[in-house]
Each structure stands twice: as structure tokens, then as C-alpha cells.
Design an enzyme around this catalytic site. Structure first.
Site, PDB file in Angstrom:
ATOM      1  N   THR A  57       0.851  -1.190   0.000  1.00 51.89           N
ATOM      2  CA  THR A  57       0.000   0.000   0.000  1.00 51.89           C
ATOM      3  C   THR A  57       0.881   1.232   0.000  1.00 51.89           C
ATOM      4  O   THR A  57       2.055   1.152   0.369  1.00 51.89           O
ATOM      5  CB  THR A  57      -0.901   0.011   1.264  1.00 51.89           C
ATOM      6  OG1 THR A  57      -1.675   1.207   1.281  1.00 51.89           O
ATOM      7  CG2 THR A  57      -0.098  -0.054   2.548  1.00 51.89           C
ATOM      8  N   ASP A  94      -8.872  -3.090  -0.798  1.00 51.23           N
ATOM      9  CA  ASP A  94      -9.524  -2.054  -1.577  1.00 51.23           C
ATOM     10  C   ASP A  94     -10.875  -1.810  -0.916  1.00 51.23           C
ATOM     11  O   ASP A  94     -11.554  -2.768  -0.538  1.00 51.23           O
ATOM     12  CB  ASP A  94      -9.707  -2.539  -3.028  1.00 51.23           C
ATOM     13  CG  ASP A  94      -9.908  -1.382  -3.987  1.00 51.23           C
ATOM     14  OD1 ASP A  94      -9.686  -0.226  -3.582  1.00 51.23           O
ATOM     15  OD2 ASP A  94     -10.282  -1.632  -5.146  1.00 51.23           O
TER      16      ASP A  94
HETATM   17  P1  IMP Z   1      -9.051   2.520  -0.035  1.00 46.77           P
HETATM   18  O1  IMP Z   1      -9.229   1.449  -1.055  1.00 46.77           O
HETATM   19  O2  IMP Z   1      -9.038   1.963   1.372  1.00 46.77           O
HETATM   20  O3  IMP Z   1      -7.884   3.406  -0.313  1.00 46.77           O
HETATM   21  O4  IMP Z   1     -10.345   3.428  -0.104  1.00 46.77           O
HETATM   22  C1  IMP Z   1     -10.761   4.057  -1.310  1.00 46.77           C
HETATM   23  C2  IMP Z   1     -11.618   5.282  -0.996  1.00 46.77           C
HETATM   24  O5  IMP Z   1     -12.837   4.879  -0.361  1.00 46.77           O
HETATM   25  C3  IMP Z   1     -10.969   6.255  -0.025  1.00 46.77           C
HETATM   26  O6  IMP Z   1     -10.171   7.206  -0.722  1.00 46.77           O
HETATM   27  C4  IMP Z   1     -12.181   6.917   0.622  1.00 46.77           C
HETATM   28  O7  IMP Z   1     -12.655   7.959  -0.200  1.00 46.77           O
HETATM   29  C5  IMP Z   1     -13.209   5.805   0.636  1.00 46.77           C
HETATM   30  N1  IMP Z   1     -13.186   5.110   1.944  1.00 46.77           N
HETATM   31  C6  IMP Z   1     -12.727   3.860   2.181  1.00 46.77           C
HETATM   32  N2  IMP Z   1     -12.841   3.549   3.487  1.00 46.77           N
HETATM   33  C7  IMP Z   1     -13.379   4.635   4.082  1.00 46.77           C
HETATM   34  C8  IMP Z   1     -13.739   4.917   5.434  1.00 46.77           C
HETATM   35  O8  IMP Z   1     -13.561   4.121   6.380  1.00 46.77           O
HETATM   36  N3  IMP Z   1     -14.278   6.135   5.664  1.00 46.77           N
HETATM   37  C9  IMP Z   1     -14.476   7.046   4.683  1.00 46.77           C
HETATM   38  N4  IMP Z   1     -14.161   6.849   3.419  1.00 46.77           N
HETATM   39  C10 IMP Z   1     -13.607   5.625   3.102  1.00 46.77           C
END
Ligand code: IMP
Length: 185
Positions: free
Chosen positions: A7, A65
Site C-alpha cells: 500500500t 480495496d
Molecule cells: P481505499 O481502497 O481503502 O484506499 O479506499 C478508497 C476510498 O474509499 C478512499 O479514498 C475513501 O474515499 C473511501 N473510503 C474507504 N474507506 C473509508 C472509510 O472508512 N471512511 C471514509 N471513506 C472511506
């Protein structure tokens, strides 16, 4: 046992260390660019991402993800959550839902773990609703517009509570269950 957390987000490594450290698994932050497939399905994005990493000869790793899936928007922003957050933001989501009685939504987190030659893919889901306005200054991303129980938003509740009920917390719990079931920890 050591797992590479692949990551660009160091915060995720600490979170995995907290949840899996007790099982005797050590987390190592590993930065590795890999091709992310375009798909509207989180599991497919993770599974194809794992294929691309294994093809580079790397084993024993975790990727994940996540995204926000809004019912009235047919699952948007979903796998495009990071992009939607950067472009239309929370106000944009609220505007898209203006006048909509259906406020249902869910956060999903899909974790892919390659361990001891085995592949585990689990998805944690946290259902809730999109609020009428942004409230709270904790958390990140869509936290100020999402409530899991109709009460305070994820940006207003203590982080320990969010970690317990959130999609990511649930996914990590499912991963631990699966590691135990397979006798890997
Ligand atoms: P990632 O795959 O964990 O990087 O999440 C992708 C996107 O989903 C992030 O940039 C946030 O916009 C949204 N997201 C994921 N998890 C959360 C959370 O726990 N709270 C708020 N937004 C989230």
C-alpha cells in the site's frame, strides 16, 4: 511469519499490525506499483491485483480495496470512491442524493491475503445511511456523511468504535477467522 502490506498508506500497515500482531504475524510496509484492473467489482480488483503481484514473484502479502456503495446511485461511487472523493467530494454525493428518500448505503472493504502459498479473499460490509449534511471532523473520506446506526456519523464517533463496526474492522475479523480455520495461525 511476516506479511508485506502492499500500500502507499502507512496508516493501513499500523492498523493491520494492531489487529494481526497478536497472532504472531509481523507486518512490513511494502511499496510496489502494480496494475489495478478496471472493474465495478471490488473482489475482482483485488483478485486481479494479487495475480499481478504474484506474477512479479512476490508472495506472503496483503492488499485491500474499499469504497462507499450508495443504493440510490446504483452502487456509485463504489470502486471509484477515491476518485469521487477527490473530485465531487462529500458535497457532490449529497447533491446527487438531494430529494432522494432512499439514503441507504454501505462501506465495503475487500482484503486479499497471500500466505503460505494459499489465497484468502474476504469482504467486510458495514451498512448504514447517508446523512443530509456533513457533520464531524474526525475520520477521513466519506466519514462525515455516513452513519452506521442512524446516529452520529463516522466522523463523530471514537475511532475505537469505528474500527469495531466498520467494513475494515469486519473484514480483518473475517480474515482472522479464515486464518484460524486453515490452521495458519
Ligand atoms: P481505499 O481502497 O481503502 O484506499 O479506499 C478508497 C476510498 O474509499 C478512499 O479514498 C475513501 O474515499 C473511501 N473510503 C474507504 N474507506 C473509508 C472509510 O472508512 N471512511 C471514509 N471513506 C472511506
Amino acid at each position: 511469519m511476516k506479511l508485506k502490506v502492499i500500500t502507499s498508506n502507512a496508516g493501513k500497515v499500523a492498523e493491520y499490525q494492531r489487529s494481526l500482531g497478536d497472532l504472531g504475524i509481523e507486518m512490513e510496509h511494502y511499496r510496489l506499483p502494480y496494475d489495478e484492473v478496471q472493474s465495478s467489482d471490488l473482489e475482482e480488483v483485488v483478485s486481479k491485483g494479487m495475480d499481478a503481484i504474484v506474477a512479479q514473484g512476490i508472495r506472503d502479502f496483503i492488499i485491500d480495496d474499499s469504497g462507499l456503495f450508495v443504493d440510490a446511485l446504483k452502487g456509485f461511487p463504489g470502486v471509484w470512491s477515491a476518485y469521487a472523493q477527490k473530485t465531487i467530494g462529500n458535497d457532490g454525493i449529497l447533491r446527487l442524493l438531494e430529494g432522494s428518500a432512499d439514503r441507504g448505503a454501505e462501506f465495503r472493504c475487500c482484503i486479499g491475503c497471500d500466505i503460505a502459498g494459499q489465497r484468502i479473499i474476504v469482504t467486510g460490509v458495514c451498512r448504514g445511511t447517508i446523512t443530509g449534511e456533513q457533520t464531524g471532523d474526525g475520520g477521513f473520506g466519506f466519514d462525515p456523511i455516513f452513519t452506521h446506526d442512524g446516529g452520529p456519523t463516522f466522523a463523530e464517533i471514537p475511532m475505537e468504535l469505528k474500527n469495531r463496526v466498520s467494513h475494515r474492522g469486519i473484514a480483518v475479523g473475517l480474515l482472522v477467522d479464515e486464518l484460524r480455520k486453515r490452521g495458519l495461525v
